[in-house]
Enzyme design. Structure first.
Site, PDB file in Angstrom:
ATOM      1  N   GLU A  12     -19.402   9.326 -25.509  1.00 34.20           N
ATOM      2  CA  GLU A  12     -19.117  10.803 -25.330  1.00 34.20           C
ATOM      3  C   GLU A  12     -19.819  11.919 -25.432  1.00 34.20           C
ATOM      4  O   GLU A  12     -20.230  12.050 -26.508  1.00 34.20           O
ATOM      5  CB  GLU A  12     -17.548  10.724 -26.001  1.00 34.20           C
ATOM      6  N   LYS A  42      -7.720  11.967 -32.928  1.00 34.88           N
ATOM      7  CA  LYS A  42      -8.455  11.412 -32.236  1.00 34.88           C
ATOM      8  C   LYS A  42      -9.911  12.099 -32.242  1.00 34.88           C
ATOM      9  O   LYS A  42     -11.016  11.471 -32.363  1.00 34.88           O
ATOM     10  CB  LYS A  42      -8.095  11.354 -30.537  1.00 34.88           C
ATOM     11  N   ASP A  50     -16.612  -1.742 -39.496  1.00 33.93           N
ATOM     12  CA  ASP A  50     -15.886  -2.428 -38.831  1.00 33.93           C
ATOM     13  C   ASP A  50     -14.913  -1.327 -38.412  1.00 33.93           C
ATOM     14  O   ASP A  50     -14.003  -0.781 -39.191  1.00 33.93           O
ATOM     15  CB  ASP A  50     -14.723  -3.149 -39.642  1.00 33.93           C
ATOM     16  N   HIS A  96     -17.828  20.845 -23.159  1.00 33.24           N
ATOM     17  CA  HIS A  96     -17.657  19.029 -22.796  1.00 33.24           C
ATOM     18  C   HIS A  96     -18.364  19.015 -21.426  1.00 33.24           C
ATOM     19  O   HIS A  96     -19.199  18.140 -21.399  1.00 33.24           O
ATOM     20  CB  HIS A  96     -16.383  18.889 -22.959  1.00 33.24           C
TER      21      HIS A  96
END
Ligand code: COA
Length: 424
Positions: A83, A261, A277, A375
């Protein structure tokens, strides 16, 4: 050639042979199959030992975030993520945290939990007492599984026994609390749980089914805090905005999910770079965020006496620097070297700091220019490349899309055409 996924023994083939089958199945071109087989910096033979049925590798960008000072030490933070704007945002937040001294991070001992599920016991409370009475023996059996860990100062430390109500009656759940030192610890605690299970059946009766790690690693917490001086982040109004953004998330699970998030954008990017992991970390984080019965934020913010913004994060961080793929994956090894962490706790603390930084950067962008500006600026580069911009023209395509506020695929195409035409 028939298209079937009925492929007994597929796993016994070499990656090249598997690719040949997948090529037929999916009508891949020769170019596509060559690309699959093209080894990057992760050798196919290494990949083939890491997972099953390997047909290639799946590269992601690896970046480093700059400006981080954690517990007085400068770090370059390797981050692997698809991203755009995440690495830039982390660096941006760390830069703005420097005037306040950077991040102060800490962690608990690396205690992982393994669960042993005992069912079909006549008197669950009595079983609980019986298991607790044999604590020393249980710890001894567990520790006999991993003398190396014990020698390194780790090992099974304690047990807890809970009686839980379920649709199939009461179950007696034993938790083994294991200090796993510098490992993530899943293998260790699973082995220990399997080893003590027969003993538990013997002393308490009933039947053991599951013997497995809990990914709600709430005894293995990492935390970080930072002070963002108001003048370093755009003044009083930005502090006020971030506090409003935070309290919204703290009160509303719909917002908290997105808020967290953002935290995980940073945490998982470091996790991926260093070969952790990632699913274990994700699962633990979100369960921890709901530990009081309602899902809320992993971070907290407040205004201090000087009117500056302070942020704090606390979350489970089951990470290792030994075992797993950390010592197998060549890039994970290099990422750990770049970070220079000496222990799993230090890695956990760094990751907490990155999570806080990432969250702060996103909140600041949200309450100022909006998330899309930064972004999209970075996203524009991806779009331009996808639309066919070659390296010699990509900067110009991005610049024009940003200037026109038209960051779209179709516009990228048009601009590329225009540039090509004008250059003859
Ligand atoms: N690449 C890497 N780092 C970048 C960058 C880029 N293209 N643009 C900015 N940065 C980092 C650098 O550390 C820079 O400091 P430096 O110039 O001394 O190296 C620092 O950010 C500040 O740069 P600045 O030009 O003031 O940034 P900006 O005001 O244009 O902000 C973002 C751009 C993307 C950093 C900012 O909008 C942001 O933090 N947005 C949040 C994005 C986000 O949260 N994304 C994830 C979820 S959508």
């Amino acid at each position: 050639m028939s298209r079937t996924s009925y492929l007994p023994g597929f796993y016994k083939l070499s990656p090249e042979e598997r690719v040949r089958i997948v090529k037929e199945f999916a009508d891949l071109t020769e170019e596509e199959t060559q690309l699959l087989l093209k080894a990057g910096n992760l050798d196919l033979s290494v990949a083939d030992r890491m997972i099953e049925n390997v047909i290639g590798t799946w590269p992601l960008p690896l970046g480093v975030a700059t400006y981080f000072v954690i517990n007085g030490r400068d770090y370059l933070i390797p981050m692997s993520i698809e991203e755009p704007s995440v690495v830039a945002a982390a660096s941006n937040a760390a830069k703005m945290a420097r005037p306040g001294g950077g991040f102060v991070a800490s962690s608990t001992d690396p205690i992982m939990i393994s669960q042993i599920q005992l069912v079909k016991v006549e008197d669950p409370e009595e079983a609980r007492r019986q298991i607790l009475a044999e604590k020393e023996k249980i710890l001894e059996i567990a520790n006999s599984q991993d003398p190396v860990l014990v020698r390194l100062g780790g090992g099974a430390r304690d047990i807890e026994v809970r009686v839980i109500d379920t649709e199939m009656g009461k179950m007696v759940i034993t938790h083994l609390l294991v200090d796993v030192r510098d490992a993530m610890g899943a293998n260790t605690v699973n082995t220990m749980a399997e080893a003590v299970a027969p003993f538990i059946e013997r002393i308490a009766g009933g039947k053991v089914y599951l013997r497995i790690i809990s990914n709600l690693a709430d005894r293995r917490l990492a935390s970080a805090r930072a002070i963002w001086k108001k003048d370093a982040i755009g003044g009083e109004e930005v502090v006020e905005g971030i506090l409003h953004a935070y309290t919204f998330a703290a009160a509303d699970p719909y917002r908290a999910t997105t808020h967290n998030k953002g935290v995980m954008n940073g945490v998982i990017a470091v996790a991926r770079a260093t070969g952790q992991d990632t699913r274990a970390i994700e699962a633990g984080a979100h369960a921890y965020a709901a530990r009081n019965g309602r899902y809320t934020t992993l971070t907290r913010y407040w205004r201090n006496e000087d009117g500056d913004l302070e942020g704090y994060i606390e979350m489970p961080m089951a990470v290792g620097i030994v075992g797993g793929i950390t010592r197998v994956h060549p890039i994970a090894k290099i990422a750990l070297k770049i970070l220079g962490v000496k222990t799993a706790r230090e890695l956990a603390e760094v990751m907490a700091a990155v999570g806080l930084a990432q969250n702060f950067a996103a909140l600041r962008a949200l309450v100022t220019e909006g998330i899309q500006a930064g972004h999209m600026k970075l996203h524009a580069r991806n779009l331009a490349m996808a639309a066919g911009a070659t390296p010699d023209i990509v900067d110009e395509v991005v610049e024009r899309m940003v200037r026109e506020k038209a960051i779209r695929f179709d516009r990228a195409r048009e601009i590329i055409e225009e540039i090509r035409r004008s250059r003859g």
